[in-house]
Design an enzyme around this catalytic site. Structure first.
Site, PDB file in Angstrom:
ATOM      1  N   ASN A  31       0.871  -1.189   0.000  1.00 43.31           N
ATOM      2  CA  ASN A  31       0.000   0.000   0.000  1.00 43.31           C
ATOM      3  C   ASN A  31       0.899   1.227   0.000  1.00 43.31           C
ATOM      4  O   ASN A  31       2.104   1.108   0.213  1.00 43.31           O
ATOM      5  CB  ASN A  31      -0.939  -0.036   1.213  1.00 43.31           C
ATOM      6  N   ASP A  41       1.436  -8.929   1.452  1.00 48.81           N
ATOM      7  CA  ASP A  41       2.285  -7.933   2.136  1.00 48.81           C
ATOM      8  C   ASP A  41       2.682  -8.477   3.507  1.00 48.81           C
ATOM      9  O   ASP A  41       3.860  -8.493   3.886  1.00 48.81           O
ATOM     10  CB  ASP A  41       1.487  -6.631   2.278  1.00 48.81           C
ATOM     11  N   VAL A 127      -7.509  -7.867  -1.118  1.00 48.83           N
ATOM     12  CA  VAL A 127      -8.156  -6.762  -0.379  1.00 48.83           C
ATOM     13  C   VAL A 127      -8.591  -5.634  -1.314  1.00 48.83           C
ATOM     14  O   VAL A 127      -9.645  -5.030  -1.140  1.00 48.83           O
ATOM     15  CB  VAL A 127      -7.158  -6.221   0.689  1.00 48.83           C
TER      16      VAL A 127
HETATM   17  N1  APR Z   1       1.820 -15.825  -1.777  1.00 43.37           N
HETATM   18  C1  APR Z   1       1.296 -15.476  -2.979  1.00 43.37           C
HETATM   19  N2  APR Z   1       0.153 -14.794  -3.119  1.00 43.37           N
HETATM   20  C2  APR Z   1      -0.510 -14.445  -1.990  1.00 43.37           C
HETATM   21  C3  APR Z   1      -0.029 -14.768  -0.696  1.00 43.37           C
HETATM   22  C4  APR Z   1       1.190 -15.492  -0.620  1.00 43.37           C
HETATM   23  N3  APR Z   1       1.736 -15.842   0.548  1.00 43.37           N
HETATM   24  N4  APR Z   1      -0.915 -14.265   0.217  1.00 43.37           N
HETATM   25  C5  APR Z   1      -1.907 -13.677  -0.478  1.00 43.37           C
HETATM   26  N5  APR Z   1      -1.676 -13.790  -1.795  1.00 43.37           N
HETATM   27  C6  APR Z   1      -2.483 -13.319  -2.919  1.00 43.37           C
HETATM   28  C7  APR Z   1      -3.954 -13.070  -2.671  1.00 43.37           C
HETATM   29  O1  APR Z   1      -4.678 -14.295  -2.657  1.00 43.37           O
HETATM   30  C8  APR Z   1      -4.276 -12.217  -3.895  1.00 43.37           C
HETATM   31  O2  APR Z   1      -4.469 -13.047  -5.024  1.00 43.37           O
HETATM   32  O3  APR Z   1      -1.983 -12.059  -3.320  1.00 43.37           O
HETATM   33  C9  APR Z   1      -2.981 -11.410  -4.118  1.00 43.37           C
HETATM   34  C10 APR Z   1      -3.076  -9.961  -3.669  1.00 43.37           C
HETATM   35  O4  APR Z   1      -3.929  -9.872  -2.530  1.00 43.37           O
HETATM   36  P1  APR Z   1      -3.572  -8.922  -1.289  1.00 43.37           P
HETATM   37  O5  APR Z   1      -2.367  -9.433  -0.603  1.00 43.37           O
HETATM   38  O6  APR Z   1      -4.822  -8.741  -0.500  1.00 43.37           O
HETATM   39  O7  APR Z   1      -3.143  -7.539  -1.975  1.00 43.37           O
HETATM   40  P2  APR Z   1      -4.027  -6.435  -2.699  1.00 43.37           P
HETATM   41  O8  APR Z   1      -5.341  -6.951  -3.138  1.00 43.37           O
HETATM   42  O9  APR Z   1      -3.115  -5.829  -3.714  1.00 43.37           O
HETATM   43  O10 APR Z   1      -4.307  -5.391  -1.523  1.00 43.37           O
HETATM   44  C11 APR Z   1      -3.215  -4.655  -1.021  1.00 43.37           C
HETATM   45  O11 APR Z   1      -3.646  -5.357   1.212  1.00 43.37           O
HETATM   46  O12 APR Z   1      -2.208  -6.482   2.567  1.00 43.37           O
HETATM   47  C12 APR Z   1      -2.685  -5.238   2.261  1.00 43.37           C
HETATM   48  O13 APR Z   1      -0.850  -3.779   2.747  1.00 43.37           O
HETATM   49  C13 APR Z   1      -1.622  -4.341   1.708  1.00 43.37           C
HETATM   50  O14 APR Z   1      -3.011  -2.417   1.868  1.00 43.37           O
HETATM   51  C14 APR Z   1      -2.464  -3.347   0.961  1.00 43.37           C
HETATM   52  C15 APR Z   1      -3.554  -4.211   0.366  1.00 43.37           C
END
Ligand code: APR
Length: 183
Positions: A31, A41, A127
């Site tokens: 983010n 993240d 998210v």
């Molecule tokens: N390895 C690979 N992919 C993953 C993992 C992992 N360990 N954990 C989660 N994912 C996938 C999720 O299933 C999704 O397909 O990563 C993709 C992105 O999801 P999010 O992590 O929720 O990221 P995003 O949708 O870009 O939202 C970003 O979420 O965690 C917070 O700090 C971050 O505020 C920011 C927001």
């Protein structure tokens, strides 16, 4: 099939936890504060250790659509590229272009730092609520377009964490390369 500039087979769709991949650079779905969070993240910060957050906090944040690099710390990867994807708000807010620029900017940074193998999560598909099928199409198209212009990247792994995302990525890659989709 040999990897060549025009051969998007330098893209592989994989499943599992991105933090375990033995690549030069792992891309984080961050983010704008770069202060960590949940999802991928949270997983990357947990696996990399506290040094990652310390370096992130010194970067002054990162605008949506852009990316910044840090060390990989306790990860197998040498670098973490923190890309900030758009929050999906219905599609009228330039979300598609911002998502595309995350992939392009991340690969440019990888090349700048000599990272030849890169792993991406599905940026914004958790998210941030970006529709997964459309996000997968954008992601694969952008990575393939970059690889056409650059011989400095040997392999891009695109991680589908969960069946829906993995299948969307495989379908997007199959339609780009004209091969059959996931079984
Ligand atoms: N390895 C690979 N992919 C993953 C993992 C992992 N360990 N954990 C989660 N994912 C996938 C999720 O299933 C999704 O397909 O990563 C993709 C992105 O999801 P999010 O992590 O929720 O990221 P995003 O949708 O870009 O939202 C970003 O979420 O965690 C917070 O700090 C971050 O505020 C920011 C927001």
């Amino acid at each position: 099939m040999a990897a060549t500039n025009s051969n998007p087979c330098r893209i592989e769709i994989v499943g599992g936890d991105i933090t375990r991949l033995e690549v030069d650079a792992v891309v984080n779905a961050a983010n704008p504060t770069l202060a960590g969070g949940g999802g991928v993240d949270g997983a990357i910060h947990a696996a990399a250790g506290p040094g990652l957050l310390e370096e992130c906090l010194g970067l002054g944040g990162c605008p949506t659509g852009s990316a910044k690099v840090t060390g990989g710390y306790d990860l197998p990867a040498r670098f973490v590229i923190h890309a900030v994807g758009p929050i999906w708000r219905g599609g009228a807010g330039n979300e598609e272009a911002l998502l595309a620029s995350c992939y392009r900017n991340s690969l440019s940074l990888a090349v700048e730092h000599g990272a030849r193998t890169v792993a991406f999560p599905a940026i914004s598909c958790g998210v941030y609520g970006f529709p997964i099928v459309r996000a997968a199409e954008i992601a694969v198209a952008e990575v393939a377009a970059f690889l056409e212009t650059s011989a400095e990247i040997d392999l891009v792994l695109m991680v589908g964490f969960g069946e829906e995302t993995r299948s969307a990525l495989e379908t997007a890659l199959a339609s780009l390369t004209g091969t059959s989709g996931p079984e």
